[in-house]
Design a protein around this motif. Structure first.
Motif, PDB file in Angstrom:
ATOM      1  N   GLN A 188      44.324  21.098  40.671  1.00 44.72           N
ATOM      2  CA  GLN A 188      42.772  21.971  41.035  1.00 44.72           C
ATOM      3  C   GLN A 188      42.486  22.567  42.451  1.00 44.72           C
ATOM      4  N   TYR A 189      42.765  22.247  43.030  1.00 48.22           N
ATOM      5  CA  TYR A 189      42.449  22.343  45.076  1.00 48.22           C
ATOM      6  C   TYR A 189      43.422  22.600  45.069  1.00 48.22           C
ATOM      7  N   PRO A 190      45.130  22.342  44.959  1.00 48.13           N
ATOM      8  CA  PRO A 190      46.569  23.438  44.827  1.00 48.13           C
ATOM      9  C   PRO A 190      46.523  24.318  44.385  1.00 48.13           C
ATOM     10  N   ARG A 191      45.681  24.474  43.431  1.00 48.60           N
ATOM     11  CA  ARG A 191      46.358  25.852  42.568  1.00 48.60           C
ATOM     12  C   ARG A 191      45.228  26.992  42.748  1.00 48.60           C
ATOM     13  N   ILE A 192      43.975  26.575  43.397  1.00 51.35           N
ATOM     14  CA  ILE A 192      42.939  27.619  44.623  1.00 51.35           C
ATOM     15  C   ILE A 192      43.760  27.609  45.962  1.00 51.35           C
ATOM     16  N   VAL A 193      44.675  27.157  46.640  1.00 49.46           N
ATOM     17  CA  VAL A 193      44.960  27.290  47.645  1.00 49.46           C
ATOM     18  C   VAL A 193      46.950  27.749  47.379  1.00 49.46           C
ATOM     19  N   THR A 194      47.284  28.448  46.413  1.00 49.37           N
ATOM     20  CA  THR A 194      48.492  28.306  45.875  1.00 49.37           C
ATOM     21  C   THR A 194      48.196  29.748  44.819  1.00 49.37           C
ATOM     22  N   GLU A 220      46.833  30.095  41.800  1.00 48.19           N
ATOM     23  CA  GLU A 220      46.752  30.346  40.819  1.00 48.19           C
ATOM     24  C   GLU A 220      45.366  30.339  39.969  1.00 48.19           C
ATOM     25  N   SER A 221      44.320  30.383  40.655  1.00 45.33           N
ATOM     26  CA  SER A 221      42.807  29.947  40.378  1.00 45.33           C
ATOM     27  C   SER A 221      42.713  30.383  41.931  1.00 45.33           C
ATOM     28  N   ASP A 222      41.339  31.556  41.768  1.00 44.61           N
ATOM     29  CA  ASP A 222      40.749  32.409  43.101  1.00 44.61           C
ATOM     30  C   ASP A 222      38.975  30.930  43.468  1.00 44.61           C
ATOM     31  N   ILE A 223      39.124  30.266  42.706  1.00 43.76           N
ATOM     32  CA  ILE A 223      37.112  30.158  42.786  1.00 43.76           C
ATOM     33  C   ILE A 223      37.912  28.832  41.903  1.00 43.76           C
ATOM     34  N   ALA A 224      36.539  27.906  41.878  1.00 41.60           N
ATOM     35  CA  ALA A 224      36.389  26.154  41.094  1.00 41.60           C
ATOM     36  C   ALA A 224      35.538  25.490  41.207  1.00 41.60           C
ATOM     37  N   LEU A 225      34.447  25.417  40.382  1.00 42.05           N
ATOM     38  CA  LEU A 225      33.222  24.837  40.319  1.00 42.05           C
ATOM     39  C   LEU A 225      32.973  23.642  39.385  1.00 42.05           C
ATOM     40  N   PHE A 226      32.992  22.995  40.618  1.00 41.97           N
ATOM     41  CA  PHE A 226      32.804  21.159  40.285  1.00 41.97           C
ATOM     42  C   PHE A 226      31.006  20.723  39.984  1.00 41.97           C
ATOM     43  N   TRP A 227      30.615  20.047  38.897  1.00 40.87           N
ATOM     44  CA  TRP A 227      29.110  19.994  38.732  1.00 40.87           C
ATOM     45  C   TRP A 227      29.404  18.190  39.405  1.00 40.87           C
ATOM     46  N   ARG A 228      29.755  17.113  39.189  1.00 38.50           N
ATOM     47  CA  ARG A 228      29.690  15.262  40.360  1.00 38.50           C
ATOM     48  C   ARG A 228      30.729  15.790  41.328  1.00 38.50           C
ATOM     49  N   SER A 229      30.295  15.328  42.687  1.00 40.02           N
ATOM     50  CA  SER A 229      30.935  15.650  43.154  1.00 40.02           C
ATOM     51  C   SER A 229      31.342  13.856  44.383  1.00 40.02           C
ATOM     52  N   LEU A 230      32.003  13.202  43.210  1.00 38.00           N
ATOM     53  CA  LEU A 230      32.131  11.980  43.763  1.00 38.00           C
ATOM     54  C   LEU A 230      33.507  12.098  44.495  1.00 38.00           C
ATOM     55  N   PRO A 231      33.026  11.141  46.402  1.00 36.26           N
ATOM     56  CA  PRO A 231      34.335  11.652  46.731  1.00 36.26           C
ATOM     57  C   PRO A 231      35.676  11.651  46.410  1.00 36.26           C
ATOM     58  N   TRP A 232      36.079  10.410  45.414  1.00 30.07           N
ATOM     59  CA  TRP A 232      37.476  10.151  45.374  1.00 30.07           C
ATOM     60  C   TRP A 232      38.097  11.462  44.850  1.00 30.07           C
ATOM     61  N   LYS A 261      32.835  40.531  35.421  1.00 28.32           N
ATOM     62  CA  LYS A 261      32.853  39.885  37.188  1.00 28.32           C
ATOM     63  C   LYS A 261      33.788  38.491  37.803  1.00 28.32           C
ATOM     64  N   LEU A 262      34.124  37.389  37.114  1.00 24.23           N
ATOM     65  CA  LEU A 262      34.439  36.683  36.960  1.00 24.23           C
ATOM     66  C   LEU A 262      35.507  36.661  35.767  1.00 24.23           C
ATOM     67  N   ILE A 263      37.205  35.827  35.726  1.00 22.61           N
ATOM     68  CA  ILE A 263      37.664  35.677  35.007  1.00 22.61           C
ATOM     69  C   ILE A 263      37.698  34.680  34.642  1.00 22.61           C
ATOM     70  N   GLU A 264      37.674  34.041  33.750  1.00 28.02           N
ATOM     71  CA  GLU A 264      37.463  32.296  33.366  1.00 28.02           C
ATOM     72  C   GLU A 264      38.894  31.987  32.737  1.00 28.02           C
ATOM     73  N   THR A 265      39.737  31.133  34.113  1.00 27.87           N
ATOM     74  CA  THR A 265      40.943  30.729  33.749  1.00 27.87           C
ATOM     75  C   THR A 265      41.006  29.227  33.024  1.00 27.87           C
ATOM     76  N   ALA A 266      42.520  28.599  32.418  1.00 28.63           N
ATOM     77  CA  ALA A 266      42.128  27.174  32.439  1.00 28.63           C
ATOM     78  C   ALA A 266      42.173  25.672  33.135  1.00 28.63           C
ATOM     79  N   VAL A 267      41.327  24.772  32.931  1.00 25.81           N
ATOM     80  CA  VAL A 267      40.734  23.396  33.755  1.00 25.81           C
ATOM     81  C   VAL A 267      41.797  23.124  33.789  1.00 25.81           C
ATOM     82  N   PRO A 268      42.874  22.132  34.517  1.00 26.42           N
ATOM     83  CA  PRO A 268      43.317  20.868  34.929  1.00 26.42           C
ATOM     84  C   PRO A 268      42.850  20.065  34.801  1.00 26.42           C
TER      85      PRO A 268
END
Length: 266
Positions: A195-201, A203-215, A182-189
């Motif tokens: 990671q956010y630029p990689r999604i936009v460009t 290089e990745s389609d999706i990212a999953l994060f657990w912590r959501s610290l504002p910075w 269903k999904l292909i796992e790719t490297a985490v930077p």
């Protein structure tokens, strides 16, 4: 492109900090200059010097806004109180500190301007490549001054970057069972500022994060959404600075977000 009045001074400040502090310390840190704030959570002398310089500069640019920096919060967690009230700068002096401390890329300097919990502008600087990603609410996303639109990169199965370090073990196991076919796992930077630029460009389609610290997320979340992507909590609530809970899914399009959420969470 639309020019925000703070673009030039903020980017000049970030590049000065990169030139004077971040890059000179890169690959020159001594063992005594790298500390551990918590298990697997590093800070370096460069993080602290960078935040001091950024804080001073941002307070000069916009005295009516307070500055909430990652390292200041580590010393005084009460600084997070009321983060969704009023005007605030959110600062990550070096995102990807683990990479930086090891002498490898990527790492980034990140700043967001937030008003009552809504990110108004965000800047992400890769000091080594001098690549600037920035966005302003309602005015699009830009890479080095050129307007950009998120483009899913995979032509077969979508790719996903899973940040597993903080993910609860039972969730990690459940997701691993759901991925095949269903999904292909790719490297985490190990750097949200990459990671956010990689999604936009693409290089990745999706990212999953657990912590959501504002910075970690305020600048990149705005950059992604202004580029046409989507970021939201597992239950679909939009990401917001000061919002409660863990878990975020980011995707290059709303359609991909829906697909990812169904696969990952069910």
């Amino acid at each position: 492109m639309p020019v925000h009045p703070l673009d030039a001074p903020v980017t000049a400040l970030m590049r000065a900090v990169a030139r004077d502090i971040v890059l000179p310390h890169f690959r020159t840190l001594g063992a005594e200059q790298v500390m551990e704030k918590g298990p697997g959570d590093l800070v370096t002398v460069a993080d602290r010097l960078s935040e001091e310089r950024l804080t001073e500069g941002l307070l000069t640019l916009l005295p009516e806004a307070r500055v909430i920096g990652e390292e200041a919060v580590a010393a005084d967690p009460s600084l997070l109180d009321g983060i969704d009230q009023g005007l605030a700068w959110i600062v990550d002096p070096i995102d990807g500190t683990a990479n930086y401390a090891e002498g490898v890329q990527p790492f980034a300097i990140m700043i967001a301007l937030v008003a009552d919990g809504e990110t108004q502008a965000g800047w992400i600087l890769d000091p080594v490549r001098d690549r600037l990603c920035h966005a302003h609410l309602g005015h699009g996303a830009y890479i080095d001054g050129e307007r950009t639109v998120a483009q899913p990169g995979s032509t077969v199965l979508p790719t996903i970057a899973l940040t597993k370090f903080y993910l609860p073990a039972e969730m990690r196991a459940a997701i691993a069972d759901r991925l095949p076919g269903k999904l292909i796992e790719t490297a985490v930077p190990r750097c949200a500022g990459e990671q956010y630029p990689r999604i936009v460009t693409g290089e990745s389609d999706i990212a999953l994060f657990w912590r959501s610290l504002p910075w970690d997320h305020a600048p990149g979340a705005l950059f992604l959404t202004e580029a046409g992507g989507r970021i939201a909590r597992f239950d679909g609530r939009p990401y917001r600075v000061g919002g409660e809970g863990n878990g975020l899914i980011a995707a290059a399009s709303p359609q991909l977000w829906d697909q990812a959420r169904e696969i990952l969470i069910g």
